[in-house]
Design a protein around this motif. Structure first.
Motif, PDB file in Angstrom:
ATOM      1  N   ASP A  77      77.321 116.359  73.348  1.00 46.15           N
ATOM      2  CA  ASP A  77      77.148 115.598  72.114  1.00 46.15           C
ATOM      3  C   ASP A  77      75.672 115.414  71.750  1.00 46.15           C
ATOM      4  O   ASP A  77      75.332 114.604  70.889  1.00 46.15           O
ATOM      5  N   SER A  78      74.796 116.169  72.416  1.00 46.34           N
ATOM      6  CA  SER A  78      73.369 116.074  72.131  1.00 46.34           C
ATOM      7  C   SER A  78      72.808 117.486  72.008  1.00 46.34           C
ATOM      8  O   SER A  78      73.546 118.455  71.842  1.00 46.34           O
ATOM      9  N   ASN A  79      71.478 117.630  72.071  1.00 43.49           N
ATOM     10  CA  ASN A  79      70.862 118.945  71.989  1.00 43.49           C
ATOM     11  C   ASN A  79      69.597 118.943  72.851  1.00 43.49           C
ATOM     12  O   ASN A  79      69.048 117.878  73.177  1.00 43.49           O
ATOM     13  N   PRO A  80      69.115 120.123  73.256  1.00 46.30           N
ATOM     14  CA  PRO A  80      67.968 120.204  74.163  1.00 46.30           C
ATOM     15  C   PRO A  80      66.714 119.510  73.645  1.00 46.30           C
ATOM     16  O   PRO A  80      65.972 118.898  74.415  1.00 46.30           O
ATOM     17  N   ARG A  81      66.466 119.586  72.352  1.00 48.42           N
ATOM     18  CA  ARG A  81      65.268 118.950  71.790  1.00 48.42           C
ATOM     19  C   ARG A  81      65.338 117.428  71.948  1.00 48.42           C
ATOM     20  O   ARG A  81      64.346 116.779  72.292  1.00 48.42           O
ATOM     21  N   GLU A  82      66.518 116.866  71.717  1.00 48.70           N
ATOM     22  CA  GLU A  82      66.690 115.420  71.879  1.00 48.70           C
ATOM     23  C   GLU A  82      66.505 115.021  73.338  1.00 48.70           C
ATOM     24  O   GLU A  82      65.869 114.009  73.647  1.00 48.70           O
ATOM     25  N   LEU A  83      67.071 115.842  74.248  1.00 48.29           N
ATOM     26  CA  LEU A  83      66.910 115.559  75.674  1.00 48.29           C
ATOM     27  C   LEU A  83      65.435 115.604  76.061  1.00 48.29           C
ATOM     28  O   LEU A  83      64.941 114.731  76.790  1.00 48.29           O
ATOM     29  N   MET A  84      64.710 116.596  75.575  1.00 49.23           N
ATOM     30  CA  MET A  84      63.301 116.709  75.900  1.00 49.23           C
ATOM     31  C   MET A  84      62.534 115.480  75.418  1.00 49.23           C
ATOM     32  O   MET A  84      61.695 114.920  76.147  1.00 49.23           O
ATOM     33  N   ASP A  85      62.823 115.025  74.204  1.00 53.56           N
ATOM     34  CA  ASP A  85      62.142 113.852  73.656  1.00 53.56           C
ATOM     35  C   ASP A  85      62.429 112.616  74.502  1.00 53.56           C
ATOM     36  O   ASP A  85      61.535 111.786  74.742  1.00 53.56           O
ATOM     37  N   GLN A  86      63.675 112.475  74.966  1.00 53.93           N
ATOM     38  CA  GLN A  86      64.036 111.321  75.791  1.00 53.93           C
ATOM     39  C   GLN A  86      63.350 111.382  77.159  1.00 53.93           C
ATOM     40  O   GLN A  86      62.937 110.352  77.701  1.00 53.93           O
ATOM     41  N   LEU A  87      63.229 112.575  77.707  1.00 53.52           N
ATOM     42  CA  LEU A  87      62.541 112.734  78.992  1.00 53.52           C
ATOM     43  C   LEU A  87      61.065 112.372  78.862  1.00 53.52           C
ATOM     44  O   LEU A  87      60.499 111.687  79.720  1.00 53.52           O
ATOM     45  N   VAL A  88      60.439 112.832  77.786  1.00 50.88           N
ATOM     46  CA  VAL A  88      59.024 112.523  77.550  1.00 50.88           C
ATOM     47  C   VAL A  88      58.837 111.017  77.373  1.00 50.88           C
ATOM     48  O   VAL A  88      57.891 110.419  77.912  1.00 50.88           O
ATOM     49  N   ALA A  89      59.756 110.389  76.624  1.00 50.10           N
ATOM     50  CA  ALA A  89      59.667 108.948  76.401  1.00 50.10           C
ATOM     51  C   ALA A  89      59.810 108.169  77.709  1.00 50.10           C
ATOM     52  O   ALA A  89      59.263 107.066  77.847  1.00 50.10           O
ATOM     53  N   ALA A  90      60.536 108.763  78.678  1.00 49.53           N
ATOM     54  CA  ALA A  90      60.732 108.110  79.976  1.00 49.53           C
ATOM     55  C   ALA A  90      59.586 108.392  80.943  1.00 49.53           C
ATOM     56  O   ALA A  90      59.623 107.924  82.084  1.00 49.53           O
ATOM     57  N   GLY A  91      58.599 109.156  80.500  1.00 51.48           N
ATOM     58  CA  GLY A  91      57.421 109.395  81.325  1.00 51.48           C
ATOM     59  C   GLY A  91      57.333 110.764  81.968  1.00 51.48           C
ATOM     60  O   GLY A  91      56.393 111.034  82.728  1.00 51.48           O
ATOM     61  N   MET A  92      58.285 111.660  81.687  1.00 57.37           N
ATOM     62  CA  MET A  92      58.225 113.003  82.248  1.00 57.37           C
ATOM     63  C   MET A  92      57.117 113.801  81.545  1.00 57.37           C
ATOM     64  O   MET A  92      56.786 113.553  80.383  1.00 57.37           O
ATOM     65  N   LYS A  93      56.546 114.767  82.241  1.00 56.55           N
ATOM     66  CA  LYS A  93      55.435 115.546  81.714  1.00 56.55           C
ATOM     67  C   LYS A  93      55.790 117.034  81.632  1.00 56.55           C
ATOM     68  O   LYS A  93      56.718 117.507  82.283  1.00 56.55           O
ATOM     69  N   ASP A  94      55.004 117.757  80.809  1.00 52.01           N
ATOM     70  CA  ASP A  94      55.107 119.225  80.695  1.00 52.01           C
ATOM     71  C   ASP A  94      56.527 119.666  80.344  1.00 52.01           C
ATOM     72  O   ASP A  94      56.992 120.717  80.822  1.00 52.01           O
TER      73      ASP A  94
END
Length: 260
Positions: A77-94
């Motif tokens: 129910d989501s997409n890779p771009r949204e997942l990437m944005d959420q990971l970055v917001a949680a502090g993940m890098k690169d």
């Protein structure tokens, strides 16, 4: 068909439960706690769970600048771009998207934060690849009859570019000696193969399996130009290495797979 499968599963479970009762088996509290913990962290692969149970296992995984490499997939129910944005917001890098898979790096203390990402379907840490390296004499040249081909037909790999992916090339500092011994091409090679191996990216630590591979290739095709790119900096960089080797015109790209 679905009904048949359900009945089969029910019979299997019933039979298994009878065996458990017959053996008098009981889960220990430790077993129960582990099952609860694994269920709670079901989004995270075995690498995450291993690291949480045993922090000393951290050396099994690819790490750069104090961050662990991971790959993640997206909920339907989501997409890779949204997942990437959420990971970055949680502090993940690169973080980047590669063929609908998100690659990135995370600090060891961000495991719990990873679990709470809404768009995350599954994530796995990247294990360090297994190496094949050792001091051996190669019989590959003779067994493939490439020595005869060079002698009778004059083909030695000249005009061919070969790319190599492995852990490191000259982390141990022995490349110059290999050139002087005739095991590698480069300035000072006693056989006249003076085109040095082109290093696109190397590591400062490693087993130099890449150099061992280059020596084997030089035995078979001494006239070929050799290029190296480390494959030990995570999936994202591995893909970048393949593209880099392709961009310099490599006709063949090889990566060592451990023997099984």
């Amino acid at each position: 068909m679905t009904r048949f499968l359900r009945i089969t599963v029910f019979i299997a479970v019933l039979f298994s439960s009878q065996l458990v009762v017959a053996q008098g088996y009981r889960l220990t509290q430790e077993n129960i706690n582990e099952l609860i913990e694994n269920k709670r962290f079901s989004k995270l692969g075995l690498g995450f769970q291993e690291l949480r149970r045993d922090p000393s296992s951290i050396d099994k995984f690819i790490m750069k600048d104090g961050r662990l490499s991971f790959i993640a997939t997206t909920r339907t129910d989501s997409n890779p771009r949204e997942l990437m944005d959420q990971l970055v917001a949680a502090g993940m890098k690169d973080c980047v998207v590669l063929n609908d898979i998100v690659c990135g790096r995370m600090a060891p203390d961000q495991v719990t934060a990873m679990e709470s990402i809404p768009a995350l379907e599954f994530a796995s840490l990247e294990y360090r690849p297994t190496l094949n390296v050792g001091v051996v004499d190669s019989e590959g040249d003779r067994s493939m009859l490439t020595d005869s081909i060079r002698t009778t037909l004059g083909f030695d790999g000249a005009g061919v570019k070969i790319g190599i992916l492995s852990d490191a090339y000259n982390a141990l500092g022995g490349a110059d000696s290999s050139v002087l011994a005739g095991d590698l091409p480069g300035v000072g090679n006693p056989n006249g193969f003076d085109k040095s191996v082109v290093i696109l990216k190397d590591l400062t630590t490693g087993s130099d399996e890449g150099r061992a591979m280059a020596e084997l290739i030089h035995d078979v095709a001494p006239g070929a130009e050799l290029f190296f790119y480390t494959a030990f900096d995570g999936l994202q960089d591995f893909a970048a290495g393949i593209r880099a080797l392709d961009s310099v015109g490599c006709d063949v790209i090889v990566e060592c797979k451990p023997a099984t």
